[in-house]
Structure formats: C-alpha cells, structure tokens
Design a protein around this motif. Structure first.
Motif, PDB file in Angstrom:
ATOM      1  N   CYS B  28     -69.555   4.374 -10.391  1.00 53.38           N
ATOM      2  CA  CYS B  28     -68.770   5.603 -10.253  1.00 53.38           C
ATOM      3  C   CYS B  28     -68.794   6.062  -8.805  1.00 53.38           C
ATOM      4  CB  CYS B  28     -69.346   6.686 -11.157  1.00 53.38           C
ATOM      5  SG  CYS B  28     -71.127   6.905 -10.977  1.00 53.38           S
ATOM      6  N   ARG B  39     -73.984  10.467 -10.429  1.00 56.28           N
ATOM      7  CA  ARG B  39     -75.167  10.399 -11.279  1.00 56.28           C
ATOM      8  C   ARG B  39     -76.057  11.609 -11.039  1.00 56.28           C
ATOM      9  NH1 ARG B  39     -78.501   5.588  -9.469  1.00 56.28           N
ATOM     10  NH2 ARG B  39     -78.860   7.061  -7.803  1.00 56.28           N
ATOM     11  N   LEU B  42     -74.377  14.861 -12.454  1.00 60.97           N
ATOM     12  CA  LEU B  42     -74.363  14.876 -13.913  1.00 60.97           C
ATOM     13  C   LEU B  42     -75.770  15.151 -14.453  1.00 60.97           C
ATOM     14  CD1 LEU B  42     -71.450  14.197 -13.758  1.00 60.97           C
ATOM     15  CD2 LEU B  42     -71.791  12.264 -15.291  1.00 60.97           C
ATOM     16  N   ARG B  80     -69.691   2.840 -16.330  1.00 60.09           N
ATOM     17  CA  ARG B  80     -70.201   1.763 -17.188  1.00 60.09           C
ATOM     18  C   ARG B  80     -70.197   2.137 -18.669  1.00 60.09           C
ATOM     19  NH1 ARG B  80     -74.702  -1.966 -15.201  1.00 60.09           N
ATOM     20  NH2 ARG B  80     -76.080  -0.390 -16.052  1.00 60.09           N
ATOM     21  N   ARG B  81     -70.012   3.392 -18.956  1.00 60.30           N
ATOM     22  CA  ARG B  81     -69.901   3.769 -20.369  1.00 60.30           C
ATOM     23  C   ARG B  81     -68.624   3.241 -20.993  1.00 60.30           C
ATOM     24  NH1 ARG B  81     -73.781   7.110 -22.943  1.00 60.30           N
ATOM     25  NH2 ARG B  81     -72.937   6.243 -24.831  1.00 60.30           N
ATOM     26  N   ALA B  88     -67.992   8.715 -19.020  1.00 56.24           N
ATOM     27  CA  ALA B  88     -68.457  10.094 -18.900  1.00 56.24           C
ATOM     28  C   ALA B  88     -67.288  10.943 -18.384  1.00 56.24           C
ATOM     29  CB  ALA B  88     -69.627  10.156 -17.936  1.00 56.24           C
ATOM     30  N   CYS B 488     -74.210  10.413 -19.356  1.00 59.36           N
ATOM     31  CA  CYS B 488     -74.358   9.555 -18.176  1.00 59.36           C
ATOM     32  C   CYS B 488     -75.613   8.717 -18.345  1.00 59.36           C
ATOM     33  CB  CYS B 488     -74.452  10.399 -16.914  1.00 59.36           C
ATOM     34  SG  CYS B 488     -74.898   9.428 -15.474  1.00 59.36           S
ATOM     35  N   SER B 490     -77.237   7.198 -15.996  1.00 61.52           N
ATOM     36  CA  SER B 490     -78.029   7.147 -14.760  1.00 61.52           C
ATOM     37  C   SER B 490     -78.124   5.728 -14.212  1.00 61.52           C
ATOM     38  CB  SER B 490     -79.442   7.676 -14.993  1.00 61.52           C
ATOM     39  OG  SER B 490     -79.398   8.969 -15.480  1.00 61.52           O
ATOM     40  N   CYS B 491     -76.998   5.079 -14.152  1.00 60.10           N
ATOM     41  CA  CYS B 491     -76.985   3.679 -13.733  1.00 60.10           C
ATOM     42  C   CYS B 491     -77.660   3.493 -12.373  1.00 60.10           C
ATOM     43  CB  CYS B 491     -75.554   3.179 -13.654  1.00 60.10           C
ATOM     44  SG  CYS B 491     -74.691   3.383 -15.221  1.00 60.10           S
TER      45      CYS B 491
HETATM   46  S1  SF4 Z   1     -72.810   6.272 -16.841  1.00 56.58           S
HETATM   47 FE1  SF4 Z   1     -73.186   7.807 -15.232  1.00 56.58          FE
HETATM   48  S2  SF4 Z   1     -74.011   6.665 -13.465  1.00 56.58           S
HETATM   49 FE2  SF4 Z   1     -73.143   5.148 -14.917  1.00 56.58          FE
HETATM   50  S3  SF4 Z   1     -71.105   4.817 -14.110  1.00 56.58           S
HETATM   51 FE3  SF4 Z   1     -70.922   6.405 -15.708  1.00 56.58          FE
HETATM   52  S4  SF4 Z   1     -71.099   8.367 -14.618  1.00 56.58           S
HETATM   53 FE4  SF4 Z   1     -71.805   6.751 -13.211  1.00 56.58          FE
END
Ligand code: SF4
Ligand SMILES: Cc1cc2nc3c(=O)[nH]c(=O)nc-3n(C[C@H](O)[C@H](O)[C@H](O)COP(=O)(O)OP(=O)(O)OC[C@H]3O[C@@H](n4cnc5c(N)ncnc54)[C@H](O)[C@@H]3O)c2cc1C
Ligand code: SF4
Lengths: 239, 714
Positions: B28, B39, B42, B80-81, B88, B488, B490-491
C-alpha cells in the motif's frame, strides 16, 4: 541432544544461600533447544530470583548472560568480567557446562539450575524423550535402530525378558517393550538374522558406569601428534 | 523472498530507530504516490489514536480531507487483503480521521521562516504542496492564483457531491496556517508578469498551473449553442441551479471527468443523460466504482462511438452523430482509434458536453525565458523538476499530464526538494532509493487468514442523492472505523532473526499458526509470508526473534511507564490488554464507571505479543498485581493466540507463585478486553481479592506480599 529440566526455585535459592550478586547463565546449545536453559529461560529465572528476593525483602542484583555454549572454554572465557563481578553463578547449562564453568572460575561458586536428565529427541509438541545412554559400544546396527540399552527397562542386550506383554514392558503398560520394537523393525526390514545371533555381553567398563571417558582426535591434537612422532623415532632407535 | 536476518550487534545499533520497520514496505505504501505510511496510521486508528493517525497522514499529504474522499486510492488496489477478502478501506479511514473534531483543535505550528522568498503560481494540490514543503523548510512561499480560493481543479471541477467545498477549504486553511501565503485573484501573465516575481525578490518560481483548458473537437457543429466543454460546465454547476431541467444531455468521453459531468448533469435536472465513449466496457478508463454510481443515478453509457458531428437545428444542438469504433488501441497498445464510417448512430439531445481531455494554458510564460515546445508543453527536466530557466521549476499536471490529486501532491514534493537544493547551492538530485516492497501474499497463507468483511461506506440512495449536490457518502462511524482499521494486516512488520542467537531449535516453526519459518542452519522467516503476529518472538528460547515494529523492550518500557504513572502507595495493577480491541470497547482511560483502583493498562498490538517473561517482568518492576485481559474468543485476527496466551499465562503464574507472589495477584480473563463491563469487573475483583488476603481473609498458603499503604488504610 542433551535434555535437562529446571530445578525448583527453592533449591536454587537455597544453594545461593543469600548471595547478593548473582550471574544467571543460559546456554545457547542443547538446553536452548529443549526450552530449559536458553536466554529466555535465563531471563525468567532472573526475574523469579528478583521477585522472590523482593517478596522476602532481601534484594539481589541479578545479571544474565547466555554464551553460545558452556561446554567450551573459549566461550566461557568471554564471561570473565561478569563472573568476577558476581558472588555466585547460577548456570542453566547441563552438568557439562556447570563443571567446566566451575573449573575455569575455580574460586566462584557455580550452581546448577537444572537437572541434566538424558540424551534424547523431540518427540511431540514440547516433549523430549530419551533415546541413547552413551554406552560406548553402539549396537543400533543389529537392533534395527532401536536402542535396547536406553529403551529396555533392564537394558537387556539379547532379546526380550519374559515379562514382555503385547508389545508393552512389564515395568509399565505405558512403556513400549524395546525388544518388541526391535523385532518389528527387523521384520519390516525382512532380516531377522541378527535376532538369531548371540551377542557378547556389553563391556560396561566402557559405559557410563565405568571411569571418566576421554576422546582424542589426534589430527587436531598437537600433543597426540608429538607423542606419535616420538614413538616413531623410538621405534627407529630400537631397530 | 528471503527472511530478514541480523546480528545482535546490528540489531542493537538499529533498535529503537525506524530502520527495521522501514526495511521493506507494505505494498500500500509503495503504491501510494506520496508513500503515506498506511500501516502506521491504520494501526493508530485501530488503537483509537485518531489525532496521531492524522498527523502521520499530514506529514506527506496536506489534503487529508479532500483525498479522504476523492483519492483514487492505488493503495487499496495493491492491499494484500485483496487476496483474502477485500482491501482495507484506507481512503474511508483517512476521511474518518480528517473530518473528526479534535478536542485539542487543529493547531498548526508556523515554522520559523527566515529563508528566501519563493513564488508558486497555481494553488492547486501540487502548488500548495510545494509551498507547504518550502515553508516547513523555513522558506517564505507565496502562492498566486487567479481563482478566488485555493484548491485548483479540486475546487472548480470536482463536483461538490464528492468533495464538499468546505472540506477542501479546511485543507487549504491548514496549509495557510503553516506558513504559506496565498494571494488570490492574481493572474500571472496578465497585468502581472513572471518577471515581476523576480523583481519582487522571489528567488525561485514554481509553475503549478495545471491543465486549465478543456479540449473540444473540431467536428461540424461544435460551435453551436448548447455545446459545452467539461471544465467550464463543471465550474458553473455550483451556481447554475437546475439549468438543465428536462433536457437531454450527451457527454462525449469515457473518463472520470466525463462521469463527473454526467452525474452533474443529472443533478442539474437533466431528463436524460448519456455518455458516449470510444472504448468498450473493459477499456473505458473511468474508475469502475464511479461508473457504477453513475449508472445507479440513471446515467447510460454507450460504447464504441466516435463523434462525427453535432447535429444543429436553428443554431442550437439537436443531436450528435457517431461513427462506429472498430478498435481503440493498436497492436502496440497505443491509443489509435479506427472507425467504420458506414455504421452511424444518432443520439437526439439538447446539450453536448465534451469531456475528452485538458491542456495547459501557458500564456504566462510567453515571451519569457521559460520555454514551451512546439506542442505547447513546458520544456521540463523530470530529473530536476526544472524548466528552461534556472530559477523556475514546475510541478503538477502542467508537467505530468492528467492524473490524480495525490500524484500532483507527489510532484509538488519533488519540486520543493529541487527548489531547496537550488537555493542551498547544491546540485539538484531528486533520486530516491525506496525500500523494496514485500511480495504478494502466498495463496496457502491467504487461506489460513481470518476473514473479515470490509466496512461499507454508508451512502445516500441514488434516487435521493441525484437531486442535489450534497455529499452522498456519509462517512464511517467511530466504531466502524476502528473495526475496519483492525483489518489491516500490518504487512512487512514481521520479525528479524538474530543470526548469532538462533539455535535452530524449530520452536518458531512449531508455534507459527501459518507454518512460515523455515529452519535451515538458522530460522528464515519470509517477510512476505509472515503475518507479524509475533507469536514466535514471544516463544523463542534464544530471544533470537525480534519484531520490526515492536521490539523486545517495547512491552517492558510500557510496563515501566504504566507503573510510573501510578501512585507508589496504591495497588499498582498492570493490565495487559489488546490495543486494538480494548480502546474500541471504551474502557481504558477515565470512564467514571471504572473502579477506583490504582491500575494502568498496557496496550499491546495484539495479545499474541505478550510473553510469559513480560508478565513476570511486571512484578519485578513493582506491580502489585497483573491482569491479562483477552478478547472475546475467536475475535483475534491471528489463529491460536488464545491457546498460546493461556499457556504463557499458566507458565508465568507457576513461576511467580514459586517466587512467592500470592496467586490472587494474577488473573486472566477471556472476553474482557473488548467488553467494558467485564474489564471493570476484572479490576474490581482483583482489588477485592488482594485486599481481603491482606486483611487475613484468605486461607493460608503462599505468603502474601507485604501490605501496601493503600491496603493497610482500608
Ligand atoms: S493489509 Fe494493511 S499494510 Fe497490508 S497492504 Fe493492506 S493496508 Fe497495507
Ligand atoms: C472533473 C475532474 C474530476 C477529478 N476527480 C478527481 C478525483 O476524483 N480524484 C483525484 O485524485 N483527482 C481528480 N481530478 C484530478 C485533480 O483535480 C488534479 O489531478 C489536480 O487538481 C491537479 O493539480 P495541479 O496542482 O496540477 O493543478 P490544478 O488543480 O489544475 O491547479 C492549478 C491552479 O493554477 C491556477 N492557475 C492556472 N493558471 C494560472 C495563472 N496564469 N495565474 C494564476 N493562477 C493560475 C488555477 O486557477 C488553478 O487553481 C479530477 C479532475 C477533474 C477535472
Ligand atoms: S509466528 Fe507470526 S510473526 Fe512469527 S513467523 Fe509466524 S506469522 Fe510471522
């Protein structure tokens, strides 16, 4: 791997006999792997000591170090300053490490924080089980990779006793009969000839019940080499 | 992607800095043109720390209100969600923190401004950003705009139903409050020339005039009454009233601007609105969500139509004729439409609006040393953000071409850096080496993740909203926002393995709920696969695993801070709880219903991070009791945390009782972190038990701790 278990805090504290500056020593080797004496466990023991001292109203000063291994002098030598600053050392290493520490730091009380229990393998979540007793004359080639010395309650070397019962040991229904396991393993391999052969009794003098054992690798032992060379000269002289 | 490894020495050097957490970026952040730390904000929102979240955004994006509504959010496209359920709702969360009222108000500090004067021409997103950056660096920027307010096209083109004017005005006001001077109603290039800026002592100029002219098409009938261009049409919409009542409107174009024009026409009372575009449904460039919203409001989209002529009756528009489009992009993917002149379509209408593109109005540089090329574009060096004149820079759409507001902001940042380097006498170097972004989520990992539905943005139904210019998206409630922020993952916040400590014991592999660590010579934890729960870090016997964003000292420091905040004579209970669930349940802080017991909470990113050693540490540090509050069973975003936490608690409990801590000074409550009543009951219960024991009520067993003054006084 050597497996050890933590001693009760009470015993450790009793051995410390009120000493005020304590060095808690984890070990980065086997006792880390079996979750008994790694840096984390050393931290937790230190925490216990401090809290217990607080409860008792006699504060102590506890520091923590965790060398790579306590069974090698080079690693132990790096602890000099911390050991000297402490009144006593509490070691979470196996008995090997505790002894070497005590030998290197002769004047310092080095106290064990664990009971060294056995050589074993991880056998399930959080579980380790004994597999080898260090008899010095490994018979696993004949016994299908199952050690009768460590795993038979009587360390029998020539087959099961009369108490074997449906694969279990007469000592307890919870223990597998080692000889039953050996039989099954060899049968699976399709070769029971080892079972038919008679085995010489083990030389218990080579095992843990004998005298202290030593191993010398001449290829990295300078003294052994020198002796070897002298021997050769001597032989030449005798000619 | 290999895992992340460090030596203890390297770690000691980096711990506490941002270096670890910045080693790799979440996708993101990489996708965001200004690289906002998504991250981080959020996470702050999930913890109820809204104002701090807004500050994180403001660091790089001076338009949180506007972008919180109209950003095309490339971050969400990359989130990545997407591979788990839905991304997100990053944009909606940005809006949430931007539109909140903060009790402390929106105070902005004016920096010390003692450096050179810089002129910026154009108060759109790019120009205002460049000016703000320069103000923050201590320069004295003045922004000139010919309009009557700042905001550029966001004010004059983006329709108010998507971006209310006062929201944008608040963003602009905040920029001004931070040391940017805004001079409105000044057209540079008219009575006031570029060179006048130089003679007035501006040491550098930034041209940020955007693309202010709409393009038309030289087709027959294009000059008839009733033919309009997108930008003037949109600019007039605010004041035009229901000027299109009952009329039939054809919008030519298939981009986002065309959609805005069409939806604006609907709101101006048009009886029928049709969009005619070259592209087919797949090729059409407008964002899918905007097309969907337009369709809901009754806008029809007709594809593969190439404008041929405007049909005119009595000097007024009567319709539009189109030829069929056979192909829009050629074999090389270049825009190169081909037509079938024989297949014609006629649409009857009263109004035709061209929404087919914009161009720059470069009258201001005519006759100056700032050159334009033969196609009417500024001569511009991308690598230095400089025009043909050494002291004149440029940013925004005038040099990047049409894009989005946040891209204009990014371009403004670059220009400001260039100006700063130029005025500092340095060579201009805008090269940036960004951290690599982590890989996509592996399907096997995605499968194991806990699914959670994305917060729906509440919106006014189409039938109602199409009648006015009121904002149709209503914003997330606080509860919905906090819950959404917890989605989120927290990637890239996962662990580093300390190479000299790892004993290859396999514990990490065995406790990881996602089976991510690979243990060869030592553990190797892929940052792309790791979910950052920290379960492994709390179990590693060698202390060889450190989390990038929440190092081993973090809990202890929080415990120390908690204890320091409590009266040393009180009970001093430390409450470990989930920083994501507890604040949402609103029991932390100073609620009047909270038992009057000296107790302080330590919020963790997730209860998965709490180790047995951490619990023990609280007593060592002087806590009179420890309460571990876990969330409702099954609500944690990580699997297995409940089991792990219970086991760690039991281990700590045994070791502490062994050390003489009275058992009633330890408690674990499941389902209390996210439940105010249960949390308060847990605090009251421990206070009562400890006090009773101190009064000799409890059966004899373990020695109780010496009484504290608070207990004695009871
Ligand atoms: S899950 Fe959170 S850290 Fe991962 S890509 Fe989505 S918004 Fe960004
Ligand atoms: C209809 C429409 C919808 C859009 N929707 C979105 C959206 O949903 N999301 C999104 O991210 N982006 C959207 N955009 C794009 C966004 O508005 C632009 O990317 C952004 O405004 C560009 O910023 P800028 O600073 O380059 O220029 P602009 O915003 O164009 O600002 C240029 C400023 O310069 C001033 N100016 C020009 N010439 C002079 C002069 N000679 N003297 C003084 N002042 C001058 C103008 O008055 C203007 O204020 C949309 C654009 C349009 C047209
Ligand atoms: S336990 Fe958690 S932090 Fe450790 S590797 Fe697995 S997902 Fe990552």
């Amino acid at each position: 791997m050597i497996v050890a278990e933590r001693k009760p805090l009470e015993e450790i504290r009793r051995n410390l006999a009120g000493r005020k500056k304590v060095l808690v020593l984890g070990c980065g080797g086997c006792v880390t792997v079996c979750l008994t004496g790694g840096e984390r466990q050393a931290d937790m023991l230190a925490s216990q000591l401090r809290t217990a001292a607080k409860v008792a109203g006699e504060p102590v000063e506890v520091t923590v170090r965790t060398p790579t291994r306590q069974c090698d002098r080079e690693f132990i030598d790096t602890l000099k300053a911390d050991v000297e600053a402490a009144d006593a050392v509490v070691s979470l290493a196996c008995g090997v490490g505790v002894q070497l520490m005590a030998e290197v730091y002769e004047t310092k009380p080095v106290l064990p924080a664990v009971n060294t229990t056995f050589m074993g393998a991880h056998s399930g979540p959080g579980t380790w089980t004994e597999n080898c007793r260090g008899c010095g004359q490994c018979v696993l080639a004949e016994t299908g990779g199952v050690c009768p010395v460590a795993r038979c309650a009587k360390s029998l070397i020539n087959g099961a006793c009369g108490g074997t019962n449906k694969g279990k040991c007469e000592v307890s229904r919870d223990i597998d009969c080692a000889w039953y396991l050996i039989y099954k393993r060899l049968k699976a391999r399709g070769d029971l000839s080892f079972l038919r052969a008679e085995r010489e009794p083990l030389d218990w003098g080579m095992s843990s019940s004998g005298t202290r054992r030593t191993l010398v690798h001449a290829e990295v032992n300078d003294q052994a080499h020198r002796r070897g060379a002298e021997g050769a000269e001597g032989a030449a002289e005798r000619k | 992607m290999p895992g992340r490894q460090l030596t203890s020495e390297e770690y000691a050097r980096l711990a506490g800095s941002d270096a670890l957490i910045e080693t790799e970026w979440a996708p993101c952040r990489a996708a965001c043109p200004v690289h906002a730390d998504v991250r981080a904000y959020l996470d702050l929102i999930a913890r109820g720390r809204f104002r701090e979240a807004l500050d994180v955004i403001r660091e790089v994006l001076p338009f949180p209100g506007a972008c919180g509504r109209i950003c095309h959010h490339p971050c969400e496209q990359e989130c990545r969600r997407n591979d788990v359920d839905q991304p997100a709702a990053i944009r909606d969360l940005k809006r949430f923190v931007a539109e909140r009222d903060y009790p402390e108000g929106q105070k902005f500090e004016k920096p010390l401004q003692e450096r050179d004067k810089v002129a910026v021409v154009g108060a759109g997103p790019s120009g205002l950003t460049a000016a703000l950056d320069l103000a923050r660096l201590g320069y004295r920027p003045t922004v000139f705009d010919r309009g009557e307010a700042g905001g550029g096209l966001l004010r004059t083109a983006v329709p108010a139903y998507r971006l209310p004017r006062k929201v944008l005005a608040a963003d602009v006001d905040a920029i001004v409050a931070q040391g940017v001077e805004l001079r409105l109603n000044v057209e540079v290039g008219g009575a006031f020339q570029l060179d006048d800026l130089r003679s007035q002592g501006f040491k550098a100029v930034v041209i940020a005039v955007g693309l202010s002219k709409s393009r038309g098409l030289p087709i027959p009938g294009a000059d008839a009454a009733g033919v309009e261009l997108a930008l003037p049409f949109l600019a007039a919409a605010d004041s035009a009233g229901p000027g299109l009542a009952g009329k039939s409107v054809v919008v030519i174009g298939g981009g986002n601007v065309a959609v805005d024009v069409a939806r604006t026409a609907v709101r101006l009372g048009a009886g029928r609105v049709q969009m005619a575009c070259l592209e087919n449904e797949k090729e059409q460039p407008a964002w899918s969500w905007e097309r969907h919203e337009a369709a809901e409001e009754g806008v029809a989209t007709l594809h593969r139509l190439g404008p041929k002529q405007v049909l005119v009756r009595d000097g007024r528009v009567a319709g539009a004729e189109f030829k069929a489009v056979t192909e829009v992009f050629d074999g090389n993917g270049r825009f190169n439409p081909k037509y079938d002149e024989n297949r014609l379509t006629t649409l009857d209408c009263d109004v035709v609006v061209f929404a087919i593109g914009q161009e720059a109005d470069l009258a201001l540089v005519k006759g100056t040393d700032v050159k334009a090329d033969e196609r009417g574009r500024l001569v511009f060096d991308r690598s230095t953000s400089r025009t043909s004149a050494a002291d004149v820079f440029a940013c925004g759409e005038v040099v990047t071409g049409p894009g989005s507001a946040v891209e204009a902001v990014a371009s403004g940042h670059r220009a400001a850096r260039a100006v700063h380097q130029f005025l500092s006498g340095l060579p201009i170097d805008l090269g940036e080496s960004l951290p690599p972004k982590i890989d996509k989520l592996a399907p096997a990992t995605a499968q194991r993740l806990v699914k959670a539905a994305r917060a729906e943005m509440p919106a006014v139904p189409a039938a109602e909203r199409k009648a006015n210019f009121g904002q149709f998206e209503l914003g997330l409630s606080e509860a919905a926002a906090m819950k959404e922020a917890r989605r989120c993952m927290s990637c890239a916040s996962g662990p580093f393995v300390l190479t000299d400590k790892c004993a290859a014991c396999l514990t990490c592999r065995r406790v990881c709920p996602f089976e991510i660590p690979e243990v060869k010579e030592i553990a190797d934890i892929s940052s792309a696969l790791c979910q950052g729960c920290g379960i492994c870090a709390a179990e590693c016997p060698a202390n060889a695993i450190v989390m990038a964003g929440y190092g081993p000292d973090a809990v202890r420091k929080s415990v120390d801070a908690a204890l320091a905040s409590l009266d040393p004579k009180g009970l001093r209970l430390v409450i470990f709880t989930c920083g994501h669930h507890a604040p949402a349940a609103r029991w932390g802080g100073s609620d009047p219903a909270r038992p009057a017991v000296s107790a302080k909470e330590v919020f963790l990113p997730s209860m998965s991070r709490l180790s047995a050693a951490d619990i023990m540490y609280a007593f060592e540090a002087g806590a009179g009791g420890v309460i571990v509050l876990e969330c409702e069973s099954g609500t944690c975003r990580y699997p297995t945390v409940e089991l792990r936490l219970r086991k760690r608690y039991e281990q700590a409990r045994q070791l502490l009782i062994e050390a003489g801590v009275a058992p009633e000074r330890l408690a674990l409550h499941v389902g209390a972190a996210d439940n105010q009543e249960a949390a308060f009951a847990a605090i009251a219960l421990m206070a009562e038990r400890v006090t009773r024991r101190a009064q000799g009520w409890a059966p004899r067993g373990q020695a109780a701790k010496p009484q504290t003054a608070e207990e004695k006084s009871k």
